[in-house]
Every structure is written in structure tokens, then in C-alpha cells.
Design a protein around this motif. Structure first.
Motif, short mmCIF file in Angstrom:
data_model
loop_
_atom_site.label_atom_id
_atom_site.label_comp_id
_atom_site.label_asym_id
_atom_site.label_seq_id
_atom_site.Cartn_x
_atom_site.Cartn_y
_atom_site.Cartn_z
N PRO A 47 -48.72 -4.28 47.47
CA PRO A 47 -49.13 -3.69 48.75
C PRO A 47 -50.58 -4.04 49.06
N ARG A 48 -50.87 -4.20 50.34
CA ARG A 48 -52.23 -4.52 50.79
C ARG A 48 -53.21 -3.47 50.27
N GLY A 49 -54.39 -3.95 49.83
CA GLY A 49 -55.44 -3.05 49.38
C GLY A 49 -55.45 -2.76 47.89
N VAL A 50 -54.41 -3.17 47.18
CA VAL A 50 -54.39 -2.94 45.73
C VAL A 50 -55.36 -3.91 45.06
N GLU A 51 -56.26 -3.38 44.25
CA GLU A 51 -57.15 -4.23 43.46
C GLU A 51 -56.81 -4.02 42.00
N LEU A 52 -56.88 -5.09 41.27
CA LEU A 52 -56.50 -5.05 39.86
C LEU A 52 -57.74 -4.98 38.98
N GLY A 53 -57.64 -4.20 37.93
CA GLY A 53 -58.72 -4.08 36.97
C GLY A 53 -58.29 -4.59 35.61
N ASP A 54 -59.26 -4.75 34.75
CA ASP A 54 -59.01 -5.20 33.40
C ASP A 54 -58.06 -4.22 32.70
#
Length: 145
Positions: A47-54
Motif C-alpha cells: 500500500p502507498r506510504g508504507v516504508e520499510l525498516g531494518d
């Protein structure tokens, strides 16, 4: 092609089937094609806006496969100062230029840029070129609703 469409909650106990290292910029893209270390190609369709982290884990559209995301070391400039004030002042000047910036109590980190490196040195800061994972601030609107 295997497609990953969801992000698992941090408390999910699913063990990853694969791991992929992504740069800071790649971790912001919600739709992309990637190649796993074993050569297999995958698609990420979040989905738009999802940012992934370590350490985040994605789940495939079938729910059968889990992919672990790790922060890929990349070229960065690490900025240190002899005082907290100098580091805060540097963060102010870099913020005025709207560059992605990682802010920590003892250093700032940003993508290599010779013009900004010169500015920082003129301000009396220490600038070191490195290869390291990069975790820029998400900004005032970088949170999810």
C-alpha cells in the motif's frame, strides 16, 4: 514471479524464507521489482506510504513466503562535531537544503555530496566518507495513520 503484498506485524513469529538488503531509497518504494541473492526475481506491491525498516518482514500474496528486509550498507558521509551546538547548526543548514538526513546524538549522516561536504568543513565539522546502513528521518509527515 513471487509478489509480496503485505507487511507482517513486529510480533509475528514467522521465520523468513529469504532476506534482501535494500538501500534507504529502496526501502521507501512501495512498488518495485527486485532480485534476491539467489537470483530469483520478486515483486513488491505494498500500500502507498508504507516504508520499510531494518528487520521488517513482508508476506507474499499467497501468505506462504516471508521476506526479511535489511538495511544495505551504502556510500554516506558521516558528520561529527566537537560540540552539540555545532552538530545542531549543521542539521539546521542541511535541513534547509531538504536532503535526507540521519540524525543521531553524536553524528549526522547523509548521501555523499561534495558541495555539502565543503559547507560542513567550513562550519568546522568533521566529514568522513563511509559505507554504512543509512536511516534518514522520515520527516514531519512520515508517520502512518
Amino acid at each position: 514471479m513471487l509478489t509480496f503484498t503485505g507487511k507482517l506485524s513486529p510480533d509475528a513469529d514467522r521465520i523468513p524464507d529469504s532476506t534482501i538488503a535494500l538501500t534507504a531509497e529502496e526501502r521507501t518504494k512501495t512498488r518495485q521489482h527486485l532480485q534476491l541473492p539467489d537470483g530469483d526475481r520478486i515483486a513488491v506491491c505494498l500500500p502507498r506510504g508504507v516504508e520499510l525498516g531494518d528487520g521488517d518482514r513482508l508476506v507474499s500474496e499467497t501468505g506462504e513466503e516471508v521476506l526479511c528486509i535489511i538495511a544495505k550498507p551504502e556510500p554516506v558521509m558521516t558528520v561529527t562535531a566537537s560540540s552539540e551546538f555545532d552538530l545542531i547548526r549543521a542539521a539546521y543548514h542541511l535541513g534547509n537544503r531538504h536532503v535526507p538526513l540521519e540524525i543521531k546524538p553524536r553524528y549526522l549522516r547523509l548521501h555523499p555530496d561534495p558541495v555539502l561536504a565543503d559547507l560542513l568543513v567550513q562550519l568546522g565539522l568533521n566529514v568522513k566518507q563511509e559505507i554504512a546502513p543509512f536511516y534518514p528521518e522520515k520527516g514531519a509527515y512520515g508517520h502512518s495513520h
